[in-house]
Design an enzyme around this catalytic site. Structure first.
Site, PDB file in Angstrom:
ATOM      1  CB  CYS A 139      -0.883  -0.013   1.240  1.00  0.00           C
ATOM      2  SG  CYS A 139      -2.000   1.393   1.339  1.00  0.00           S
ATOM      3  CB  CYS A 146      -4.791  13.796   2.232  1.00  0.00           C
ATOM      4  SG  CYS A 146      -6.223  13.485   1.170  1.00  0.00           S
ATOM      5  CB  CYS A 150     -11.984  12.577   5.092  1.00  0.00           C
ATOM      6  SG  CYS A 150     -12.301  12.420   3.314  1.00  0.00           S
ATOM      7  CB  CYS A 153      -8.812  10.917   7.032  1.00  0.00           C
ATOM      8  SG  CYS A 153      -7.302  10.532   6.146  1.00  0.00           S
TER       9      CYS A 153
END
Length: 389
Positions: A139, A146, A150, A153
């Site tokens: 991953c 980011c 959100c 997150c």
């Protein structure tokens, strides 16, 4: 992220909501690397360096096929040029900061420092280690931070620092492949079978670099790692124009859509991009991707206790997906939230999770509950980086 999901940390009720950031801040570019170039670009750079073009294939074979990062072993190149070539075309892009293992050494999480000090994470997960048919998934991150904001997150709450370059993305996979080939992961030597773009960042917000990286990952030897396109999963929170663009790329990869709620009212809060691209628009784009590519779409749904795990929401999710037909175009991945210390939001109760599954199955929607690995090593993306800052 895949088995170690990246949507984690809930901000306090009185914390201000972060803004969506679609344009990454501009910071100093990392040095150009071999993995930033396609096959033609590599030959061009080699010729510009005063070497014959065929040296490009030799270098690619060492880097991607033999996974050899020690120039002294590149014996098919003249000894006098090996170090100079390595310095020019293979600068260090990822410097290891911390490496944590769990699950008997079959899950390894790495924290990397980029050239400008930004931190990113990757996780290597091995399944069936030591047995025939064992497989490995890595991953990887596509952005430092980011911008999708959100609220549950860990990465999103840290904001967006910058996009990663094509080579910085590719080199996470190369590093994982090298560790497997050298037997540094429990189970002896192995190879990367699957790559999931579910680490730090929104891959579709760094579209050009991500697609270029995928093309290197799937390119056959000696020009790339030769990973099957069907073994690559690209995740998005729902950037519809980029999903539409991906549909036309001719890359038979798996699209994963992080939906997390079937209704606009809740999804506007959980996934703020929904204020721009509503549930129906996102699902329509995903359906079209499946229709054109004949690749089943994965709907990612993080189960959060008393937030989105109500039985009626399972019914609504099934209705949203079934409206597009039931020809096998979609599969739902339920992810129990990987709790962050101090967060009031956590994974659903086992009985609520079971009922959510039962409701989806009753509607004929394929569903699995994802194994969450790596809890004891700050498994969710952003946790390890946040602890280092």
């Amino acid at each position: 992220m895949s088995e170690i999901y990246d949507h984690e940390k809930v901000v306090p009720d009185d914390a201000p909501a972060l803004p969506l950031v679609m344009q990454a801040p501009r910071r100093g570019k990392p040095p150009e690397h071999w993995s930033d170039l396609d096959a033609d670009g590599r030959r061009e750079r080699i010729r510009a360096a005063g070497l014959p073009a065929f040296r490009a294939s030799q270098l690619s074979r060492h880097w991607y096929e033999r996974l050899d990062d020690e120039p002294s072993g590149w014996t098919d190149l003249p000894a006098a040029v090996r170090e100079a070539v390595a310095d020019q075309f293979f600068p260090t892009l990822l410097t290891p900061v911390r490496t944590l293992g769990c699950d008997g050494g079959t899950t390894v999480k790495s924290l990397w420092r980029l050239h400008d000090g930004a931190l990113v994470e990757s996780v290597l997960m091995r399944y069936g280690a030591g047995r025939p048919g064992s497989r490995s998934t890595i991953c990887i991150s596509s952005q430092a931070g980011c911008g999708m904001a959100c609220p549950f997150c860990a990465t999103g709450q840290g904001g967006l620092q910058r996009n990663m370059s094509t080579a910085e993305i590719v080199e996470q996979v190369v590093a994982g492949a090298r560790a497997l080939a050298r037997g540094e992961v429990t189970g002896g030597p192995g190879r990367i079978n699957n790559v999931v773009f579910m680490g730090m960042g929104e891959p579709m917000a760094n579209y050009r670099s991500v697609i270029a990286a995928i093309r290197t990952l799937v390119a056959p030897a000696p020009d790339g790692l030769g990973i099957g396109a069907r073994g690559i999963t690209l995740s998005t929170v729902g950037l519809v124009p980029r999903i539409q663009q991906l549909t036309e790329e001719g890359l038979p990869i798996t699209l994963a859509v992080s939906l997390h709620a079937p209704d606009d009212e809740l999804r506007d809060t959980l996934v703020p991009i929904n204020t721009r691209h509503k549930v129906d628009e996102v699902v329509d784009a995903a359906w079209e991707y499946a229709r054109v590519t004949k690749r089943r779409v994965s709907i990612e749904y993080a189960l959060i206790k008393d937030i989105n795990d109500h039985a009626w929401r399972a019914d609504e999710l099934a209705r949203v997906l079934k409206r597009r037909g039931d020809w096998g175009w979609v599969h739902v991945n339920l992810i129990p939230l990987n709790p962050t210390p101090g967060s009031k939001w956590t994974a659903s109760r086992p009985e609520d999770e079971r009922e959510f599954v039962r409701r989806l199955e009753a509607h004929g929607v394929p569903v699995t509950v994802r194994d969450t690995r790596g809890r004891e090593i700050d498994g969710a993306c952003g946790q390890l980086a946040a602890a280092e800052v």
